[in-house]
Design an enzyme around this catalytic site. Structure first.
Site, PDB file in Angstrom:
ATOM      1  N   ASP A  46     -17.667  10.794 -17.953  1.00 55.02           N
ATOM      2  CA  ASP A  46     -18.717  10.002 -17.311  1.00 55.02           C
ATOM      3  C   ASP A  46     -18.513   8.519 -17.649  1.00 55.02           C
ATOM      4  OD1 ASP A  46     -21.006   9.294 -16.005  1.00 55.02           O
ATOM      5  OD2 ASP A  46     -22.391  10.267 -17.419  1.00 55.02           O
ATOM      6  N   ILE A  47     -18.514   7.686 -16.631  1.00 51.74           N
ATOM      7  CA  ILE A  47     -18.390   6.239 -16.856  1.00 51.74           C
ATOM      8  C   ILE A  47     -19.813   5.680 -16.820  1.00 51.74           C
ATOM      9  CG2 ILE A  47     -17.358   4.082 -16.034  1.00 51.74           C
ATOM     10  CD1 ILE A  47     -15.311   6.292 -16.920  1.00 51.74           C
ATOM     11  N   SER A  84      -7.270   1.530  -4.026  1.00 51.19           N
ATOM     12  CA  SER A  84      -5.994   2.027  -3.499  1.00 51.19           C
ATOM     13  C   SER A  84      -5.141   2.664  -4.566  1.00 51.19           C
ATOM     14  CB  SER A  84      -5.173   0.869  -2.946  1.00 51.19           C
ATOM     15  OG  SER A  84      -5.539   0.590  -1.652  1.00 51.19           O
ATOM     16  N   GLY A 140     -24.376  10.186 -15.899  1.00 50.25           N
ATOM     17  CA  GLY A 140     -24.466  11.038 -14.710  1.00 50.25           C
ATOM     18  C   GLY A 140     -23.816  10.357 -13.510  1.00 50.25           C
ATOM     19  N   ASP A 182       1.031   4.009  -2.954  1.00 49.18           N
ATOM     20  CA  ASP A 182       0.612   5.388  -2.676  1.00 49.18           C
ATOM     21  C   ASP A 182       1.712   6.386  -3.034  1.00 49.18           C
ATOM     22  OD1 ASP A 182      -1.808   4.500  -1.738  1.00 49.18           O
ATOM     23  OD2 ASP A 182      -1.280   4.656   0.386  1.00 49.18           O
ATOM     24  N   ASP A 216     -23.206   8.091 -10.341  1.00 52.76           N
ATOM     25  CA  ASP A 216     -23.701   6.789  -9.879  1.00 52.76           C
ATOM     26  C   ASP A 216     -22.849   6.291  -8.716  1.00 52.76           C
ATOM     27  OD1 ASP A 216     -21.440   5.054 -11.017  1.00 52.76           O
ATOM     28  OD2 ASP A 216     -22.127   6.115 -12.809  1.00 52.76           O
ATOM     29  N   GLU A 248       0.828  -1.198   0.000  1.00 56.80           N
ATOM     30  CA  GLU A 248       0.000   0.000   0.000  1.00 56.80           C
ATOM     31  C   GLU A 248       0.869   1.259   0.000  1.00 56.80           C
ATOM     32  OE1 GLU A 248      -3.633   0.296  -0.013  1.00 56.80           O
ATOM     33  OE2 GLU A 248      -2.683   2.103  -0.750  1.00 56.80           O
TER      34      GLU A 248
END
Ligand SMILES: *[C@@H]1O[C@H](CO)[C@@H](O)[C@H](O)[C@H]1NC(C)=O
Ligand SMILES: *[C@@H]1O[C@H](CO)[C@@H](O)[C@H](O)[C@H]1NC(C)=O
Ligand SMILES: *[C@@H]1O[C@H](CO)[C@@H](O)[C@H](O)[C@H]1NC(C)=O
Ligand SMILES: *[C@@H]1O[C@H](CO)[C@@H](O)[C@H](O)[C@H]1NC(C)=O
Ligand SMILES: *[C@@H]1O[C@H](CO)[C@@H](O)[C@H](O)[C@H]1NC(C)=O
Ligand SMILES: *[C@@H]1O[C@H](CO)[C@@H](O)[C@H](O)[C@H]1NC(C)=O
Ligand SMILES: CC(=O)N[C@H]1CO[C@H](CO)[C@@H](O)[C@@H]1O
Ligand SMILES: CC(=O)N[C@H]1CO[C@H](CO)[C@@H](O)[C@@H]1O
Length: 546
Positions: free
Chosen positions: A503-504, A460, A525, A269, A527, A265
């Site tokens: 937008d996905i 992550s 839009g 990061d 979601d 992690e």
């Protein structure tokens, strides 16, 4: 004495094995009632809403502390109670609203009319000392918000909290092809070059040295300078591989630099902030506290204690909302509100279990939201994959059971709920704060861990990518003499912000494992799988007036 917090039962996954030994020393944290938290929240929205004349006029450290400091009579009443038991409190937060005390179980049981006991996890066998209830003198009820750790139990599975799917840790593949996304289309390995291409993130170095981005780490996850060096050499040959970062140690957090200490992690990061927010000074905070919930809190205090905290803070750690008590979750969410009021964009991963919790749990019977994702005063990031992007099926999303839907999102969430109709009714809390707010790529991100180049997946990966985009925007804003973006949601949901995202519109997230129960779906839009979608840097620049 009056019961202050209690739980009905020993939580699932634990059995009580008997009273705790009377001389076991407990470190308890006492949250005092803040003098004007409502005023702080109002101030947060005043400085974060583009329509306000005070937009961008971030509060100073002193101004924030003035809202959350306890009243003098609270301090006096609590201190006199503690000193009657021979206890000296230490201030844990800069405003003095959290106090620390150390005391043996015998004294704690007596003072708090508690029954601190040893509970054993039926899954891992590890033991923890907690109580099912505690009380405070009735004249202190209005002065004490909560005491921790008392009734909140650690996850009995000993679950790790990074929001990552370690199972996908396979070797990264790169290609000679000069097209920036060849490695994705040909083998599925995402790289910084492809993200720069997909989102229009500039490769030119940032110029403003007072800008900053931080990632926060817990549970002995250590970022490695050598891994960052190798990552930059492979994936950012255009930047100096000796690009360094600053470490902030909290609660005795260490920073070992042996390849065996590399944390997935932490490396991910750091590499997707220092490696993508080119030239923006990067910081890693390392919390040494064992209790993850306490670690989150203390990391917040550490950032609040800085005169100039990094303007973007990305956290790819979390848990299920129901692991936190409502009062603990609210108090912690208010720490993030304080940072937001200071002008810090607090950015969190949405979780990797779809609607089932922080990680995929096929035994959920109702949808299980994650936290801090559901805190209304932060920005939560879900995951996409493929080119063109669709929702990743693990992308965490849903509705809080603790925090009501904030005004800023009421329009878009109502529109989604109207589309959903009766599907999933009873499985989620339609009145709650909905998440995620936005998304970014989250599958097969190339990363170097302990010297080995590999790919990992999870929200992550998405959170630091989005955070880096905001950090570069901040660089441009500062260079133009404008304020940084701070708490993003009022701006994001105001229309101008939302319009700057791709937008996905397809894909859906993990259900409870039952094929009849589909979780939520991505659509036109906003979601609760991908939020408004993925960033478009050029549009973001114009949305902020540059
Ligand atoms: C305290 O908890 C222990 C279990 O840890 C239980 O056996 C005992 O009866 C409890 N005592 C009281 C007074 O409730
Ligand atoms: C509390 O602190 C004071 C001043 O630092 C010290 O004199 C006293 O011994 C302390 N009491 C306890 C119980 O630790
Ligand atoms: C992720 O990587 C694995 C292993 O290389 C590969 O099998 C898989 O197809 C990739 N996924 C995507 C979505 O590209
Ligand atoms: C649903 O969320 C609201 C807050 O928005 C909360 O008050 C209520 O208790 C929640 N319901 C359940 C069943 O958790
Ligand atoms: C509702 O669920 C039905 C049955 O699973 C499915 O066919 C339909 O597409 C869903 N509608 C929406 C809006 O999700
Ligand atoms: C869920 O997503 C998958 C992959 O994008 C797609 O094939 C499927 O049709 C979607 N199902 C629904 C109900 O939207
Ligand atoms: C080359 C260099 O300066 N490396 C330093 C980068 O920062 C880490 C953490 O502060 C140090 O441990 C390295 O020595
Ligand atoms: C409807 C649908 O595509 N559901 C998917 C949700 O995610 C799980 C795995 O995470 C898939 O197995 C389901 O097919």
């Amino acid at each position: 004495m009056q019961v202050h917090e209690a739980r009905q039962n020993v939580p699932t996954g634990y059995t009580a094995t008997g009273p705790a030994s009377s001389d076991t020393v407990l470190s308890l944290r006492v949250a005092l009632v803040q003098n004007n938290i409502a005023g702080l929240i109002d101030a947060l929205y005043d400085v974060s809403s583009p329509s306000s004349p005070n937009y961008g006029k971030w509060l100073s450290k002193t101004e924030v502390e003035a809202y959350v400091a306890p009243k003098q009579d609270s301090v006096a009443a609590v201190n006199s109670w503690l000193s009657a038991y021979g206890l000296n409190a230490t201030a844990l937060s800069p405003a003095g609203d959290w106090l620390g005390i150390e005391l043996p179980v015998s004294k704690a049981n007596n003072m708090l009319a508690a029954n601190f006991s040893v509970f054993s996890s039926t899954v891992t066998g590890s033991t923890t000392v907690r109580t099912l209830s505690y009380s405070v003198p009735s004249d202190l009820v209005d002065h004490i918000d909560l005491i921790h750790p008392t009734i909140i139990f650690p996850d009995p599975n000993g679950a790790k909290r990074p929001v990552i799917r370690v199972a996908d840790r396979t070797a990264s593949k790169t290609f000679d092809d000069s097209s920036p996304c060849a490695s994705v289309t040909e083998s599925g390995s995402m790289t910084p070059a492809c993200l720069q291409h997909l989102y229009g993130i500039p490769a030119t170095p940032a110029t403003v040295s007072s800008n900053g981005i931080a990632v926060t780490e817990y549970e002995e996850q250590y970022a490695q300078g050598a891994d960052l060096h190798s990552f930059l050499q492979q994936f950012r040959p255009d930047v100096n591989p000796d690009t360094n970062y600053t470490v902030i140690s909290i609660d005795g957090g260490e920073n070992p630099q042996d390849p065996n200490d590399a944390g997935v992690e932490a490396d991910l990061d750091l590499q997707y902030t220092a490696g993508l927010a080119t030239g923006v000074p990067a910081t890693v905070t390392i919390d040494g506290e064992d209790d993850f919930l306490t670690g989150l809190l203390n990391t917040g205090f550490s950032l609040l204690g800085l005169e100039s905290p990094p303007q973007v803070v990305s956290t790819s750690w979390g848990g299920d909302e129901n692991e936190f008590s409502p009062s603990y979750a609210t108090n912690l969410c208010n720490v993030y509100a304080q940072l937001g009021a200071r002008g810090v964009s607090m950015i969190f991963s949405s979780g990797d279990g779809g609607v089932s919790g922080n990680q995929f749990e096929d035994y959920c019977t109702i949808f299980n939201p994650t936290f801090p994702s559901t805190c209304p005063h932060i920005t939560t990031v879900g995951a996409t994959y493929l080119i063109p992007e669709v929702a990743a099926d693990f992308s965490g999303g849903g509705f809080s059971n603790y925090f009501p839907r904030p005004d800023y999102q009421s329009e878009v969430v109502s529109a989604y709920l109207a589309l959903l109709g009766n599907n999933d009714t009873g499985l989620y809390n339609a009145s709650g704060r909905a998440y995620p707010d936005v998304s970014a790529y989250g599958v097969n991100c190339s990363v170097v861990i302990g010297g080995v180049t590999q790919v990992v997946s999870g929200t992550s990966c998405s959170a630091p990518i989005f955070a880096s985009t905001i950090a570069i925007l901040n660089d441009r804003l500062l260079a133009a003499g404008k304020p940084t973006l701070g708490f993003l949601n009022p701006w994001l949901y105001s229309g101008a912000g939302a319009a700057a995202f791709t937008d996905i519109v397809s894909g859906n997230n993990t259900s409870c494992g039952d094929d009849d129960n589909l979780g939520f779906f991505a659509t036109k839009g906003w979601d609760p799988v991908t939020g408004f979608g993925t960033p478009k840097f050029a549009s973001l620049l114009s949305a902020v007036g540059l």
